[in-house]
Design a protein around this motif. Structure first.
Motif, PDB file in Angstrom:
ATOM      1  N   MET A 135      -3.326  -6.930  11.793  1.00  0.00           N
ATOM      2  CA  MET A 135      -4.763  -7.164  11.620  1.00  0.00           C
ATOM      3  C   MET A 135      -5.145  -7.277  10.153  1.00  0.00           C
ATOM      4  O   MET A 135      -6.320  -7.231   9.798  1.00  0.00           O
ATOM      5  N   ASN A 136      -4.123  -7.412   9.300  1.00  0.00           N
ATOM      6  CA  ASN A 136      -4.309  -7.653   7.862  1.00  0.00           C
ATOM      7  C   ASN A 136      -5.032  -6.513   7.153  1.00  0.00           C
ATOM      8  O   ASN A 136      -5.824  -6.735   6.233  1.00  0.00           O
ATOM      9  N   TYR A 137      -4.752  -5.298   7.548  1.00  0.00           N
ATOM     10  CA  TYR A 137      -5.313  -4.147   6.854  1.00  0.00           C
ATOM     11  C   TYR A 137      -4.730  -4.064   5.439  1.00  0.00           C
ATOM     12  O   TYR A 137      -3.543  -4.373   5.226  1.00  0.00           O
ATOM     13  N   ASN A 138      -5.583  -3.613   4.510  1.00  0.00           N
ATOM     14  CA  ASN A 138      -5.090  -3.395   3.149  1.00  0.00           C
ATOM     15  C   ASN A 138      -4.429  -2.013   3.059  1.00  0.00           C
ATOM     16  O   ASN A 138      -4.403  -1.254   4.037  1.00  0.00           O
ATOM     17  N   ASP A 139      -3.893  -1.688   1.892  1.00  0.00           N
ATOM     18  CA  ASP A 139      -3.143  -0.440   1.745  1.00  0.00           C
ATOM     19  C   ASP A 139      -3.995   0.792   2.032  1.00  0.00           C
ATOM     20  O   ASP A 139      -3.514   1.758   2.640  1.00  0.00           O
ATOM     21  N   LEU A 140      -5.247   0.784   1.612  1.00  0.00           N
ATOM     22  CA  LEU A 140      -6.128   1.929   1.851  1.00  0.00           C
ATOM     23  C   LEU A 140      -6.401   2.084   3.347  1.00  0.00           C
ATOM     24  O   LEU A 140      -6.375   3.205   3.885  1.00  0.00           O
ATOM     25  N   GLN A 141      -6.634   0.979   4.020  1.00  0.00           N
ATOM     26  CA  GLN A 141      -6.878   1.031   5.464  1.00  0.00           C
ATOM     27  C   GLN A 141      -5.638   1.525   6.206  1.00  0.00           C
ATOM     28  O   GLN A 141      -5.745   2.330   7.130  1.00  0.00           O
ATOM     29  N   LEU A 142      -4.472   1.032   5.808  1.00  0.00           N
ATOM     30  CA  LEU A 142      -3.234   1.482   6.446  1.00  0.00           C
ATOM     31  C   LEU A 142      -3.024   2.972   6.250  1.00  0.00           C
ATOM     32  O   LEU A 142      -2.598   3.683   7.163  1.00  0.00           O
ATOM     33  N   ARG A 143      -3.343   3.460   5.055  1.00  0.00           N
ATOM     34  CA  ARG A 143      -3.174   4.894   4.776  1.00  0.00           C
ATOM     35  C   ARG A 143      -4.091   5.737   5.648  1.00  0.00           C
ATOM     36  O   ARG A 143      -3.654   6.731   6.251  1.00  0.00           O
ATOM     37  N   ASP A 144      -5.367   5.368   5.720  1.00  0.00           N
ATOM     38  CA  ASP A 144      -6.311   6.151   6.514  1.00  0.00           C
ATOM     39  C   ASP A 144      -5.970   6.094   8.000  1.00  0.00           C
ATOM     40  O   ASP A 144      -6.079   7.098   8.720  1.00  0.00           O
ATOM     41  N   LEU A 145      -5.548   4.917   8.462  1.00  0.00           N
ATOM     42  CA  LEU A 145      -5.127   4.776   9.856  1.00  0.00           C
ATOM     43  C   LEU A 145      -3.913   5.650  10.141  1.00  0.00           C
ATOM     44  O   LEU A 145      -3.875   6.376  11.144  1.00  0.00           O
ATOM     45  N   ALA A 146      -2.921   5.596   9.262  1.00  0.00           N
ATOM     46  CA  ALA A 146      -1.684   6.349   9.470  1.00  0.00           C
ATOM     47  C   ALA A 146      -1.922   7.847   9.420  1.00  0.00           C
ATOM     48  O   ALA A 146      -1.350   8.604  10.215  1.00  0.00           O
ATOM     49  N   LEU A 147      -2.746   8.306   8.492  1.00  0.00           N
ATOM     50  CA  LEU A 147      -3.065   9.734   8.416  1.00  0.00           C
ATOM     51  C   LEU A 147      -3.726  10.201   9.712  1.00  0.00           C
ATOM     52  O   LEU A 147      -3.395  11.260  10.253  1.00  0.00           O
ATOM     53  N   GLY A 148      -4.672   9.408  10.203  1.00  0.00           N
ATOM     54  CA  GLY A 148      -5.337   9.775  11.449  1.00  0.00           C
ATOM     55  C   GLY A 148      -4.382   9.799  12.624  1.00  0.00           C
ATOM     56  O   GLY A 148      -4.427  10.698  13.465  1.00  0.00           O
ATOM     57  N   ALA A 149      -3.475   8.805  12.688  1.00  0.00           N
ATOM     58  CA  ALA A 149      -2.520   8.739  13.792  1.00  0.00           C
ATOM     59  C   ALA A 149      -1.508   9.885  13.723  1.00  0.00           C
ATOM     60  O   ALA A 149      -1.148  10.468  14.748  1.00  0.00           O
ATOM     61  N   TYR A 150      -1.060  10.208  12.532  1.00  0.00           N
ATOM     62  CA  TYR A 150      -0.089  11.294  12.351  1.00  0.00           C
ATOM     63  C   TYR A 150      -0.671  12.624  12.820  1.00  0.00           C
ATOM     64  O   TYR A 150       0.023  13.470  13.396  1.00  0.00           O
ATOM     65  N   LEU A 151      -1.977  12.796  12.605  1.00  0.00           N
ATOM     66  CA  LEU A 151      -2.643  14.061  12.911  1.00  0.00           C
ATOM     67  C   LEU A 151      -3.559  13.952  14.140  1.00  0.00           C
ATOM     68  O   LEU A 151      -4.409  14.822  14.355  1.00  0.00           O
TER      69      LEU A 151
END
Length: 330
Positions: free
Chosen positions: A146-162
């Motif tokens: 979905m062409n997320y930028n690095d900041l979006q990927l980080r926030d998404l990944a943090l939320g998914a991890y937790l």
């Protein structure tokens, strides 16, 4: 290399392709070993139902798309420590979490797709954390599509991890999303968007989810991605649903439970038939998927009898009709 069930293992002609770990994250059996029948029973007692092997049929399949085991295990054990800290009412070790997330993002960004190490290949005590790591890997692949930028990927990944961190303090199914949100929103250096992934990952577009029965645009896109990844990973792990059937189940919910854009990105990035999958073709030939080239859902298949390689992307009239479950030979 291919993934098999414990019950399909044949110690005469199969070797472990990847290590098997115990509940403390220590190597129980190393790659290259054969497994004595008495150890198979021990693995079953530990809750391990799948592992990766090398055999004649899977010769030459490298599974380079799969996350390496040490990185996967570090992420799992790191999350276990996070749960322990939260359960003990101690501060969440955010710096360590962010380091892990950075590694996982790097792994996803440099690959066309990332194949999951099944959470069923690890001791049952570690499976909830393995599940969360796999949800991160799935979510990142969707975010990348979905062409997320690095900041979006980080926030998404943090939320998914937790996303399930609320389970560290409450066993109640319908209460863990809000419990997790309350934990995460109190962390100053964590984005509120990440916290909402925990809060909303069980919400669905039709309002039939929980804890608040949100509908449509009231649900954050990150939570929709995590929710779809959570559903898919539970299907392939807890229910041992084949990946192509799990994808079909997700596609059936497009537009009703999950955003069409999220489901489309999922299908664009997650293969129905990962390398190592034994299949039957509509021409009557049994084969094995050896790699993904140009099309995620149309892999390259090696015919077992002849060794011929057929790209399904280049041969639209040839289709996979069913899976074939073999322990050693045709």
């Amino acid at each position: 290399m291919r993934l098999i069930k414990v019950s399909d293992y044949n110690h005469h002609n199969m070797q472990l392709a990847k290590p098997i770990y115990d509940r403390k994250g220590r190597i129980l059996l190393g790659a290259g070993n054969t497994i004595h029948p008495k150890y198979l029973e021990k693995l079953k007692e530990m809750g391990i139902s799948h592992f990766l092997v090398e055999d004649a049929e899977s010769n030459g399949i490298t599974l380079e798309e799969m996350l390496d085991m040490p990185t996967w295990m570090d992420a799992i054990l790191g999350l276990q420590n996070v749960y322990n800290q939260v359960a003990a009412r101690k501060p969440l070790p955010l710096a360590a979490v962010q380091k892990t997330i950075g590694q996982l993002i790097s792994e996803v960004k440099r690959r066309k797709t990332v194949l999951l190490v099944p959470s069923t290949s690890i001791a049952s005590e570690l499976r909830p954390y393995a599940h969360a790591v796999n949800v991160v890997l799935l979510s990142l692949q969707v975010g990348k599509a979905m062409n997320y930028n690095d900041l979006q990927l980080r926030d998404l990944a943090l939320g998914a991890y937790l996303h399930d961190i609320g389970k560290a303090i409450t066993p109640e199914k319908t209460k863990h999303p809000e419990a997790g949100f309350n934990i995460l929103r109190s962390i100053h250096d964590l984005s509120l968007r990440s916290a909402h992934v925990s809060f909303q990952h069980h919400e669905t577009l039709d309002g039939q989810g929980y804890p608040r029965g949100l509908k449509g645009t009231a649900i954050h896109e990150y939570a929709q991605i995590c929710g779809a990844a959570n559903m898919y990973e539970n299907l392939i792990s807890l229910r041992e649903t084949p990946p192509h059937e799990a994808l079909e189940a997700l596609m059936a919910l497009s537009g009703t439970k999950y955003l069409e854009s999220v489901v489309k990105a999922f299908v664009d990035r997650i293969p129905s038939y990962p390398p190592g999958t034994m299949v039957q073709l509509n021409n009557g030939e049994p084969g094995i998927v050896i790699r993904i080239d140009t099309h995620m859902q149309r892999p390259v298949v090696r015919i077992l009898a002849s060794g011929q390689e057929i790209s399904l992307a280049d041969n639209p009239s040839i289709m996979i009709t069913e899976l074939v479950f073999l322990s050693s030979t045709i």
